[in-house]
Scaffold this motif. Sequence first.
Motif, PDB file in Angstrom:
ATOM      1  N   ASN A   3       0.821  -1.214   0.000  1.00  0.00           N
ATOM      2  CA  ASN A   3       0.000   0.000   0.000  1.00  0.00           C
ATOM      3  C   ASN A   3       0.849   1.255   0.000  1.00  0.00           C
ATOM      4  N   ASN A   4       2.087   1.103   0.450  1.00  0.00           N
ATOM      5  CA  ASN A   4       2.962   2.282   0.473  1.00  0.00           C
ATOM      6  C   ASN A   4       3.853   2.281  -0.777  1.00  0.00           C
ATOM      7  N   LEU A   5       4.608   3.353  -0.941  1.00  0.00           N
ATOM      8  CA  LEU A   5       5.510   3.417  -2.103  1.00  0.00           C
ATOM      9  C   LEU A   5       6.892   2.933  -1.700  1.00  0.00           C
ATOM     10  N   ILE A   6       7.434   2.041  -2.496  1.00  0.00           N
ATOM     11  CA  ILE A   6       8.787   1.550  -2.211  1.00  0.00           C
ATOM     12  C   ILE A   6       9.731   2.024  -3.320  1.00  0.00           C
ATOM     13  N   ILE A   7      10.736   2.795  -2.907  1.00  0.00           N
ATOM     14  CA  ILE A   7      11.725   3.299  -3.850  1.00  0.00           C
ATOM     15  C   ILE A   7      13.019   2.541  -3.576  1.00  0.00           C
ATOM     16  N   LEU A  23      18.218  12.567   0.724  1.00  0.00           N
ATOM     17  CA  LEU A  23      17.526  13.788   0.306  1.00  0.00           C
ATOM     18  C   LEU A  23      16.132  13.472  -0.216  1.00  0.00           C
ATOM     19  N   LEU A  24      16.060  12.404  -0.968  1.00  0.00           N
ATOM     20  CA  LEU A  24      14.777  11.997  -1.530  1.00  0.00           C
ATOM     21  C   LEU A  24      13.784  11.660  -0.413  1.00  0.00           C
ATOM     22  N   ALA A  25      14.261  10.892   0.568  1.00  0.00           N
ATOM     23  CA  ALA A  25      13.386  10.501   1.681  1.00  0.00           C
ATOM     24  C   ALA A  25      12.930  11.735   2.462  1.00  0.00           C
ATOM     25  N   GLN A  26      13.854  12.687   2.648  1.00  0.00           N
ATOM     26  CA  GLN A  26      13.485  13.923   3.371  1.00  0.00           C
ATOM     27  C   GLN A  26      12.418  14.697   2.611  1.00  0.00           C
ATOM     28  N   LYS A  27      12.601  14.825   1.305  1.00  0.00           N
ATOM     29  CA  LYS A  27      11.641  15.571   0.489  1.00  0.00           C
ATOM     30  C   LYS A  27      10.259  14.909   0.522  1.00  0.00           C
ATOM     31  N   LEU A  28      10.269  13.583   0.544  1.00  0.00           N
ATOM     32  CA  LEU A  28       8.997  12.854   0.448  1.00  0.00           C
ATOM     33  C   LEU A  28       8.382  12.553   1.822  1.00  0.00           C
ATOM     34  N   GLY A  29       9.168  12.748   2.870  1.00  0.00           N
ATOM     35  CA  GLY A  29       8.701  12.377   4.207  1.00  0.00           C
ATOM     36  C   GLY A  29       8.616  10.859   4.365  1.00  0.00           C
ATOM     37  N   PHE A  30       9.473  10.148   3.633  1.00  0.00           N
ATOM     38  CA  PHE A  30       9.490   8.682   3.674  1.00  0.00           C
ATOM     39  C   PHE A  30      10.591   8.204   4.630  1.00  0.00           C
ATOM     40  N   VAL A 123       4.423   5.607   5.234  1.00  0.00           N
ATOM     41  CA  VAL A 123       3.721   5.894   3.969  1.00  0.00           C
ATOM     42  C   VAL A 123       4.570   5.486   2.772  1.00  0.00           C
ATOM     43  N   GLY A 124       5.859   5.472   2.989  1.00  0.00           N
ATOM     44  CA  GLY A 124       6.750   5.111   1.905  1.00  0.00           C
ATOM     45  C   GLY A 124       8.149   4.923   2.429  1.00  0.00           C
ATOM     46  N   VAL A 125       8.973   4.268   1.615  1.00  0.00           N
ATOM     47  CA  VAL A 125      10.324   4.005   2.069  1.00  0.00           C
ATOM     48  C   VAL A 125      11.302   4.161   0.905  1.00  0.00           C
ATOM     49  N   VAL A 126      12.470   4.725   1.206  1.00  0.00           N
ATOM     50  CA  VAL A 126      13.558   4.755   0.234  1.00  0.00           C
ATOM     51  C   VAL A 126      14.625   3.836   0.802  1.00  0.00           C
ATOM     52  N   MET A 127      14.870   2.720   0.107  1.00  0.00           N
ATOM     53  CA  MET A 127      15.847   1.755   0.618  1.00  0.00           C
ATOM     54  C   MET A 127      16.998   1.638  -0.373  1.00  0.00           C
ATOM     55  N   GLU A 128      18.220   1.718   0.149  1.00  0.00           N
ATOM     56  CA  GLU A 128      19.363   1.624  -0.768  1.00  0.00           C
ATOM     57  C   GLU A 128      20.331   0.524  -0.378  1.00  0.00           C
ATOM     58  N   GLY A 129      20.991  -0.049  -1.402  1.00  0.00           N
ATOM     59  CA  GLY A 129      21.954  -1.116  -1.126  1.00  0.00           C
ATOM     60  C   GLY A 129      22.551  -1.663  -2.407  1.00  0.00           C
ATOM     61  N   ARG A 130      22.644  -3.000  -2.481  1.00  0.00           N
ATOM     62  CA  ARG A 130      23.216  -3.640  -3.673  1.00  0.00           C
ATOM     63  C   ARG A 130      22.212  -4.563  -4.361  1.00  0.00           C
ATOM     64  N   ASP A 131      21.231  -5.049  -3.589  1.00  0.00           N
ATOM     65  CA  ASP A 131      20.304  -6.048  -4.144  1.00  0.00           C
ATOM     66  C   ASP A 131      18.847  -5.679  -3.847  1.00  0.00           C
ATOM     67  N   ILE A 132      18.600  -4.396  -3.656  1.00  0.00           N
ATOM     68  CA  ILE A 132      17.233  -3.981  -3.282  1.00  0.00           C
ATOM     69  C   ILE A 132      16.306  -4.092  -4.504  1.00  0.00           C
ATOM     70  N   THR A 133      16.817  -3.668  -5.674  1.00  0.00           N
ATOM     71  CA  THR A 133      15.979  -3.719  -6.881  1.00  0.00           C
ATOM     72  C   THR A 133      15.869  -5.140  -7.454  1.00  0.00           C
ATOM     73  N   THR A 134      16.832  -5.994  -7.100  1.00  0.00           N
ATOM     74  CA  THR A 134      16.844  -7.331  -7.713  1.00  0.00           C
ATOM     75  C   THR A 134      16.285  -8.424  -6.794  1.00  0.00           C
ATOM     76  N   VAL A 135      16.520  -8.309  -5.495  1.00  0.00           N
ATOM     77  CA  VAL A 135      16.155  -9.407  -4.589  1.00  0.00           C
ATOM     78  C   VAL A 135      15.199  -8.976  -3.468  1.00  0.00           C
ATOM     79  N   VAL A 136      15.527  -7.885  -2.795  1.00  0.00           N
ATOM     80  CA  VAL A 136      14.723  -7.506  -1.615  1.00  0.00           C
ATOM     81  C   VAL A 136      13.329  -7.045  -2.059  1.00  0.00           C
TER      82      VAL A 136
END
Length: 234
Positions: A3-7, A23-30, A123-136
């Motif tokens: 239900n939330n946005l996952i970046i 910065l993105l998370a701060q702007k979005l309040g995520f 409401v949303g999350v910005v997650m960063e790493g090495r395998d977030i877009t491929t596995v997590v």
Amino acid sequence: MSNNLIIAIDGPAGSGKSTTAKLLAQKLGFLYIDTGAMYRAITFLALRHSIIGNSDKIIKLAEKCEIQVGFVNGETKIIVNGEDLTGKIRSLEVNKNVSNVSKIEGLRKILIKKQREMGKKGVGVVMEGRDITTVVFPDADVKIYLTAFIDERAKRRAKEFLDTGTAISINEIKKNLEQRDIIDSSRETSPLKKADDALEVDTSNVTIDEQVNIILNEVKKAADEKGIKLNINN
Ligand code: DC
């Protein structure tokens, strides 16, 4: 679908992931989640207990860890079993060992499970790493792969060290980055690679504001598609 946005943002060390994601998370309040900090914390503890190289012991250690990752006063705060490890996870010693610790499949399983749980919060999350877009989160609403030339990445890391009062030669940093790139992208379990459907953004020659805006536009499109109203802070 959540239900939330996952970046989800992946990329090699020094590609600008943390700066952009924060910065993105701060702007979005995520929520902002730096998954590298989790691998770093386990590496720090493995060094403390002299169990580097012993995968079974590292997995057992991770099983007993209650990890909290947050974002306070502009920096990632990481607390493990009540102990604040924030100031300890970015040393050269941790840098040298973290890629080998991150190769351990059983450890990744434990941390990926925690990351998926964290991603569902807010409401949303910005997650960063090495395998977030491929596995997590392969089904994340926005998937970004950040890159930058190695010299530019080394320069950025050198500045980060200098900001914390440690002077390290660019060449030493460059060597460490190259070694980590090789290990991170050639390991068997969830290697660093661009997901087919991720947007690649080369940050070598763009300003931080520009790279944040590129991603922000993608987030706006994804929010429209899901019918989610964004409150963007300046
Ligand atoms: O982003 P960073 O440099 O703080 O990450 C440190 C190390 O952690 C990196 O060299 C590889 C590992 N890592 C990983 O394997 N998977 C992630 N999702 C995040 C980091």
